[in-house]
Design an enzyme around this catalytic site. Structure first.
Site, PDB file in Angstrom:
ATOM      1  N   GLY A 196      10.723 -10.389   5.923  1.00  0.00           N
ATOM      2  CA  GLY A 196      12.089 -10.317   6.436  1.00  0.00           C
ATOM      3  C   GLY A 196      13.124 -11.068   5.618  1.00  0.00           C
TER       4      GLY A 196
ATOM      5  N   THR B  40       0.850  -1.191   0.000  1.00  0.00           N
ATOM      6  CA  THR B  40       0.000   0.000   0.000  1.00  0.00           C
ATOM      7  C   THR B  40       0.886   1.241   0.000  1.00  0.00           C
ATOM      8  OG1 THR B  40      -1.818  -1.097   1.108  1.00  0.00           O
ATOM      9  CG2 THR B  40      -1.639   1.278   1.463  1.00  0.00           C
TER      10      THR B  40
ATOM     11  N   HIS C 136      -7.001 -11.101  -0.392  1.00  0.00           N
ATOM     12  CA  HIS C 136      -6.284 -10.655   0.821  1.00  0.00           C
ATOM     13  C   HIS C 136      -6.986 -11.230   2.054  1.00  0.00           C
ATOM     14  CE1 HIS C 136      -3.872  -8.429   3.469  1.00  0.00           C
ATOM     15  NE2 HIS C 136      -3.978  -7.209   2.979  1.00  0.00           N
TER      16      HIS C 136
ATOM     17  N   ASN D 139      -3.024  -4.947  13.354  1.00  0.00           N
ATOM     18  CA  ASN D 139      -4.447  -4.614  13.416  1.00  0.00           C
ATOM     19  C   ASN D 139      -5.169  -5.354  14.542  1.00  0.00           C
ATOM     20  OD1 ASN D 139      -4.622  -2.613  11.455  1.00  0.00           O
ATOM     21  ND2 ASN D 139      -4.757  -4.112   9.792  1.00  0.00           N
TER      22      ASN D 139
ATOM     23  N   ARG E 251      -3.743 -14.861   0.269  1.00  0.00           N
ATOM     24  CA  ARG E 251      -2.714 -14.454   1.238  1.00  0.00           C
ATOM     25  C   ARG E 251      -3.228 -14.602   2.672  1.00  0.00           C
ATOM     26  NH1 ARG E 251       1.242  -9.272   2.392  1.00  0.00           N
ATOM     27  NH2 ARG E 251       3.073 -10.476   1.801  1.00  0.00           N
TER      28      ARG E 251
ATOM     29  N   TYR F 173      -7.563  -7.796   8.116  1.00  0.00           N
ATOM     30  CA  TYR F 173      -8.688  -7.202   7.372  1.00  0.00           C
ATOM     31  C   TYR F 173      -9.878  -8.175   7.357  1.00  0.00           C
ATOM     32  CZ  TYR F 173      -5.154  -3.759   6.604  1.00  0.00           C
ATOM     33  OH  TYR F 173      -4.192  -2.805   6.845  1.00  0.00           O
TER      34      TYR F 173
ATOM     35  N   ASN G 204      -3.387 -10.015   7.569  1.00  0.00           N
ATOM     36  CA  ASN G 204      -3.114  -8.701   8.183  1.00  0.00           C
ATOM     37  C   ASN G 204      -4.305  -8.029   8.866  1.00  0.00           C
ATOM     38  OD1 ASN G 204      -0.621  -9.210   7.188  1.00  0.00           O
ATOM     39  ND2 ASN G 204      -0.627  -7.644   5.597  1.00  0.00           N
TER      40      ASN G 204
END
Ligand SMILES: Cc1cc2nc3c(=O)[nH]c(=O)nc-3n(C[C@H](O)[C@H](O)[C@H](O)COP(=O)(O)O)c2cc1C
Length: 358
Positions: free
Chosen positions: A294, A26, A173, A233, A225, A178, A176
């Site tokens: 990472g 994003t 998605h 979040n 994902r 959402y 994370n």
């Protein structure tokens, strides 16, 4: 032969020339929610990636939760994305669109004063990023059972729009924190109907979305994902390993383009994540697996050699290194990303990172 980052790979119908994936990022540079020429330049600069996954892209106005995010829910957006997909293709690149509904990670300011929606009326800790700056998250409205088909339909329509816009595929998605992740985990899903409680019920919405999107695209051009160890979040689950190994067992029923895992990040561990090891996920999932989180060139090659993943996605390194593939190939030094220009702004920190020999 032992695979490495430069071994070609088949993903769905596509033969990718390397296993270096540009992670979804994003960047909040789409005023009016419409993709721009600057975005076209940015993605074209990175077209040598084996696969580009776009920034998260709202499937509907209800799915919006940040300023200046490009959508995929109206004709103007479709036309603007089409220019980007054509330009990336002309450079020999492949590009999937990430389909996004933020759920409770939003604010009434984005919804004409209405509450954001979520599986349950549980406010996440923290602040929403709005046009007026940071504002505390509100308690969202729990979706009615009767509204769930309309959520699935938002994904279906957006998937159709992505097809019209010329993408090579879509990534759902489910990571994370959402909406789809909010349904998966019991820290955010306290429903007592068919979409909450048991593992089967919490996974139901994601599986319905996969079916609907696959009807549009063919399952071989659909990726998913997930972030099993993610705490971002304000996410949590009482038994994440049980949840995600169950879910991956369900995903084995589909012949998806790929499953994309966000590995446990340092920030997750700091936030007390119950880490689900990549090895456990690899054992549970039988299809193509992309890992992210990472990695550098050495760690990326190692995870491929150890057969814990089939491809590796790079996030922050891709922000700062448009020619990451070439730099990895010749072991060149990397540009350092500047977090102060990650979100919003202009070409500074976006399209002005130098290429090798420039
Ligand atoms: C600026 C920024 C924006 C991001 N936006 C998204 C996004 O839109 N969708 C998503 O799934 N992950 C997003 N992420 C997470 C990245 O895709 C990736 O999982 C994370 O940066 C860890 O990988 P890395 O260590 O290679 O950067 C974002 C990360 C950063 C730093």
């Amino acid at each position: 032969m032992t695979p490495h980052l430069f071994s070609p790979i088949q993903i769905g119908p596509y033969r990718l020339s390397n296993r270096i994936v540009m992670a979804p990022l994003t960047r909040m540079r789409a005023p009016e929610s419409i993709p721009t020429e600057l975005m076209q330049r940015y993605y074209c600069q990175r077209a040598s990636a084996g696969l580009i996954i776009t920034e998260a892209t709202p499937i509907s106005t209800q799915g919006v939760g940040y300023p200046a995010i490009p959508g995929i829910y109206n004709d103007v957006q479709i036309k603007a994305w089409k220019k980007i997909t054509e330009a990336v293709h002309s450079k020999g690149g492949r590009i999937f669109l990430q389909l996004w509904h933020v759920g409770r990670i939003s604010h009434p300011d984005f919804h004409e004063g209405e509450l954001p929606v979520a599986p349950s009326a549980i406010a996440p800790k923290g602040d929403a990023v709005t046009y007026k700056g940071m504002q505390p998250f509100v308690t969202p409205r729990a979706l009615e059972l009767e509204e769930i088909p309309s959520i699935v339909d938002q994904y279906r329509l957006a998937a159709k729009n992505a097809l019209t816009a010329g993408f090579d595929g879509v990534e759902i998605h489910g990571a994370n924190g959402y909406l789809l992740d909010q349904f998966l985990r019991d820290g955010s899903n306290q429903r007592t109907d068919n979409y909450g409680g048991s593992l089967e019920n919490r996974c139901r919405l994601l599986l319905e979305v996969i079916v609907a999107v696959s009807k549009v695209w063919g399952v071989e051009r659909v990726g998913v994902r997930l972030s099993p160890s993610g705490t971002f979040n304000d996410m949590s689950d009482s038994e994440p390993e049980k949840l995600f190994t169950y879910l991956l067992g369900q995903l084995n029923r589909f012949d998806l383009a790929y499953l994309h895992i966000v590995d446990a990040l340092e920030s997750d561990i700091r936030h007390g994540a119950k880490v689900v090891e990549l090895s456990a996920l690899r054992r549970a999932y039988l299809g193509t697996l992309i890992t992210c989180g990472g990695y550098d060139s050495a760690k990326g090659n190692q995870v491929l050699v150890n057969e814990l993943a089939d491809a590796v996605a790079f996030g922050e390194l891709y922000i700062a290194n448009p020619d990451l593939v070439e730099r990895f190939r010749i072991n060149a030094p990397l540009n350092t990303p500047d977090p102060s220009t990650y979100y919003g702004g202009d070409e500074k920190g976006y399209t002005d990172y130098p290429f090798l020999n420039s």
